[in-house]
Design a protein around this motif. Structure first.
Motif, PDB file in Angstrom:
ATOM      1  N   SER A 108    -115.774  69.638 -30.375  1.00  0.00           N
ATOM      2  CA  SER A 108    -116.000  69.613 -28.930  1.00  0.00           C
ATOM      3  C   SER A 108    -114.729  70.048 -28.211  1.00  0.00           C
ATOM      4  O   SER A 108    -113.619  69.907 -28.727  1.00  0.00           O
ATOM      5  N   ASP A 109    -114.888  70.565 -27.010  1.00  0.00           N
ATOM      6  CA  ASP A 109    -113.725  70.900 -26.199  1.00  0.00           C
ATOM      7  C   ASP A 109    -112.943  69.625 -25.892  1.00  0.00           C
ATOM      8  O   ASP A 109    -113.524  68.566 -25.625  1.00  0.00           O
ATOM      9  N   GLY A 110    -111.651  69.713 -25.940  1.00  0.00           N
ATOM     10  CA  GLY A 110    -110.829  68.540 -25.665  1.00  0.00           C
ATOM     11  C   GLY A 110    -109.516  68.620 -26.407  1.00  0.00           C
ATOM     12  O   GLY A 110    -109.177  69.638 -27.013  1.00  0.00           O
ATOM     13  N   THR A 111    -108.763  67.530 -26.380  1.00  0.00           N
ATOM     14  CA  THR A 111    -107.458  67.444 -27.030  1.00  0.00           C
ATOM     15  C   THR A 111    -107.498  66.377 -28.108  1.00  0.00           C
ATOM     16  O   THR A 111    -107.898  65.232 -27.848  1.00  0.00           O
ATOM     17  N   TYR A 112    -107.109  66.746 -29.319  1.00  0.00           N
ATOM     18  CA  TYR A 112    -107.034  65.812 -30.436  1.00  0.00           C
ATOM     19  C   TYR A 112    -105.571  65.503 -30.717  1.00  0.00           C
ATOM     20  O   TYR A 112    -104.671  66.261 -30.332  1.00  0.00           O
ATOM     21  N   ARG A 113    -105.334  64.408 -31.414  1.00  0.00           N
ATOM     22  CA  ARG A 113    -103.965  64.028 -31.766  1.00  0.00           C
ATOM     23  C   ARG A 113    -103.883  63.860 -33.276  1.00  0.00           C
ATOM     24  O   ARG A 113    -104.669  63.110 -33.874  1.00  0.00           O
ATOM     25  N   LEU A 114    -102.926  64.546 -33.881  1.00  0.00           N
ATOM     26  CA  LEU A 114    -102.774  64.567 -35.329  1.00  0.00           C
ATOM     27  C   LEU A 114    -101.563  63.730 -35.733  1.00  0.00           C
ATOM     28  O   LEU A 114    -100.505  63.817 -35.109  1.00  0.00           O
ATOM     29  N   GLY A 115    -101.736  62.913 -36.768  1.00  0.00           N
ATOM     30  CA  GLY A 115    -100.643  62.095 -37.266  1.00  0.00           C
ATOM     31  C   GLY A 115    -100.536  62.155 -38.779  1.00  0.00           C
ATOM     32  O   GLY A 115    -101.529  62.402 -39.475  1.00  0.00           O
ATOM     33  N   VAL A 116     -99.316  61.944 -39.290  1.00  0.00           N
ATOM     34  CA  VAL A 116     -99.053  61.880 -40.726  1.00  0.00           C
ATOM     35  C   VAL A 116     -98.360  60.556 -41.011  1.00  0.00           C
ATOM     36  O   VAL A 116     -97.377  60.203 -40.352  1.00  0.00           O
ATOM     37  N   HIS A 117     -98.872  59.819 -42.000  1.00  0.00           N
ATOM     38  CA  HIS A 117     -98.378  58.471 -42.290  1.00  0.00           C
ATOM     39  C   HIS A 117     -97.974  58.371 -43.752  1.00  0.00           C
ATOM     40  O   HIS A 117     -98.766  58.686 -44.651  1.00  0.00           O
ATOM     41  N   TYR A 118     -96.735  57.938 -43.995  1.00  0.00           N
ATOM     42  CA  TYR A 118     -96.248  57.754 -45.366  1.00  0.00           C
ATOM     43  C   TYR A 118     -96.718  56.391 -45.849  1.00  0.00           C
ATOM     44  O   TYR A 118     -96.123  55.359 -45.540  1.00  0.00           O
ATOM     45  N   TRP A 119     -97.778  56.382 -46.658  1.00  0.00           N
ATOM     46  CA  TRP A 119     -98.391  55.146 -47.105  1.00  0.00           C
ATOM     47  C   TRP A 119     -97.591  54.472 -48.221  1.00  0.00           C
ATOM     48  O   TRP A 119     -97.332  53.275 -48.187  1.00  0.00           O
ATOM     49  N   GLU A 120     -97.207  55.264 -49.252  1.00  0.00           N
ATOM     50  CA  GLU A 120     -96.530  54.681 -50.429  1.00  0.00           C
ATOM     51  C   GLU A 120     -95.747  55.779 -51.142  1.00  0.00           C
ATOM     52  O   GLU A 120     -96.314  56.807 -51.510  1.00  0.00           O
ATOM     53  N   ASP A 121     -94.424  55.548 -51.336  1.00  0.00           N
ATOM     54  CA  ASP A 121     -93.630  56.579 -52.006  1.00  0.00           C
ATOM     55  C   ASP A 121     -93.669  56.444 -53.523  1.00  0.00           C
ATOM     56  O   ASP A 121     -93.334  57.397 -54.230  1.00  0.00           O
ATOM     57  N   ASP A 122     -94.070  55.278 -54.029  1.00  0.00           N
ATOM     58  CA  ASP A 122     -94.177  55.054 -55.471  1.00  0.00           C
ATOM     59  C   ASP A 122     -92.879  55.448 -56.182  1.00  0.00           C
ATOM     60  O   ASP A 122     -92.902  55.999 -57.282  1.00  0.00           O
ATOM     61  N   GLY A 123     -91.753  55.161 -55.522  1.00  0.00           N
ATOM     62  CA  GLY A 123     -90.462  55.430 -56.123  1.00  0.00           C
ATOM     63  C   GLY A 123     -89.952  56.846 -55.953  1.00  0.00           C
ATOM     64  O   GLY A 123     -88.841  57.155 -56.409  1.00  0.00           O
ATOM     65  N   PHE A 124     -90.711  57.718 -55.284  1.00  0.00           N
ATOM     66  CA  PHE A 124     -90.288  59.117 -55.176  1.00  0.00           C
ATOM     67  C   PHE A 124     -89.178  59.303 -54.152  1.00  0.00           C
ATOM     68  O   PHE A 124     -88.298  60.146 -54.321  1.00  0.00           O
ATOM     69  N   GLY A 125     -89.215  58.548 -53.059  1.00  0.00           N
ATOM     70  CA  GLY A 125     -88.220  58.711 -52.004  1.00  0.00           C
ATOM     71  C   GLY A 125     -88.757  59.565 -50.874  1.00  0.00           C
ATOM     72  O   GLY A 125     -89.968  59.606 -50.630  1.00  0.00           O
TER      73      GLY A 125
END
Length: 277
Positions: free
Chosen positions: A229-246
């Motif tokens: 639909s026409d409009g504005t969306y908002r995108l996010g990125v969330h670091y859930w778990e690094d599992d030791g990677f950093g």
């Protein structure tokens, strides 16, 4: 300038057409035969039927497929790689170049290439990959899409503001291989996977879906709206778990009607604790 012509070697007419007796010199290399270029949607299976021909009639000793190039962050692989016929699951939008190499029993080599181009038919497609080509990455990064700029993150109801893994996944299984095959069944048959969160009743093509939810590193994750639909969306990125990677390096690509509209790269995220806390 005088030259003694009698000092040059001569060849009898019976010598003409004879082949030098050098090992391997008499072998003509085989021809690898690639299928025509293909196009289709991402998250689908593609077959490649190769062929072999040899002017000397030599038997084929080996056939090897490999991916020469693919979209950045793609983890697609040819399987099997040692037969004339192979297949791949194309996980991202973009171009895949495959090469077939054949070898005859005398050691002659022939090669050919074919191209697969995947293009989404969704009006909005968002792809996310992370830690491309990193070894030992099992980190889990999640993508979120809000139905409006002022929407509530983690609103996970069936009509919640936020499309993410809790409410927006197409697949019931958290096994990624099973999920890939479920999505491939949709796309191989020409059907669009169904929307999951009702942002505009009834649930239909103007509502979002999360196709792949990668929980063990690399990605991709994909959120799509077939007819946004026409409009504005908002995108996010969330670091859930690094599992030791950093720290993780993330790439996000946004496609509108199959065309790349915006890319964000690199985005470096620092781990904050288990489950993003």
């Amino acid at each position: 300038d005088h030259r003694d012509l009698h000092s040059f070697p001569t060849r009898r007419s019976s010598d003409l057409g004879e082949v030098d007796n050098i090992p391997g010199c008499e072998n003509a290399p085989p021809t690898a035969i690639c299928p025509p270029d293909q196009t289709g949607p991402p998250l689908a299976n593609y077959q490649f039927e190769g062929g072999y021909a040899d002017p000397d009639g030599d038997a084929m000793a080996r056939a090897t497929w490999r991916i020469v190039s693919q979209p950045p962050g793609s983890t697609s692989e040819v399987a099997p790689s040692d037969r004339l016929s192979t297949a791949i699951f194309a996980d991202l939008q973009g171009e895949y170049v495959l090469e077939l190499e054949v070898e005859d029993e005398a050691g002659g080599i022939g090669r050919c290439r074919t191209t697969l181009t995947t293009v989404s038919t969704d009006g909005l497609r968002i792809e996310m990959v992370w830690n491309v080509n990193a070894n030992g990455d099992t980190s889990d990064i999640d993508m979120h899409l809000l139905n409006r700029p002022g929407g509530q993150w983690f609103d996970s109801g069936a009509d919640g503001d936020d499309c993410y893994f809790r409410n927006c996944r197409v697949c019931d299984s958290y096994n990624e291989n099973e999920c890939r095959q479920e999505l491939a069944q949709y796309n191989d048959s020409g059907r669009t996977p169904p929307a999951q969160v009702t942002w505009s009743a009834p649930l239909s093509g103007d509502d979002p879906r999360l196709d792949l939810d990668d929980v063990e590193g690399s990605g991709p994750e994909n959120i799509n709206i077939e007819t946004p639909s026409d409009g504005t969306y908002r995108l996010g990125v969330h670091y859930w778990e690094d599992d030791g990677f950093g720290a993780s390096t993330v790439t996000v690509r946004i496609f509108c009607d199959g065309e790349l509209a915006r890319a964000f790269d690199p985005i470096v995220l620092q781990p904050t604790g288990s489950n993003g806390s």
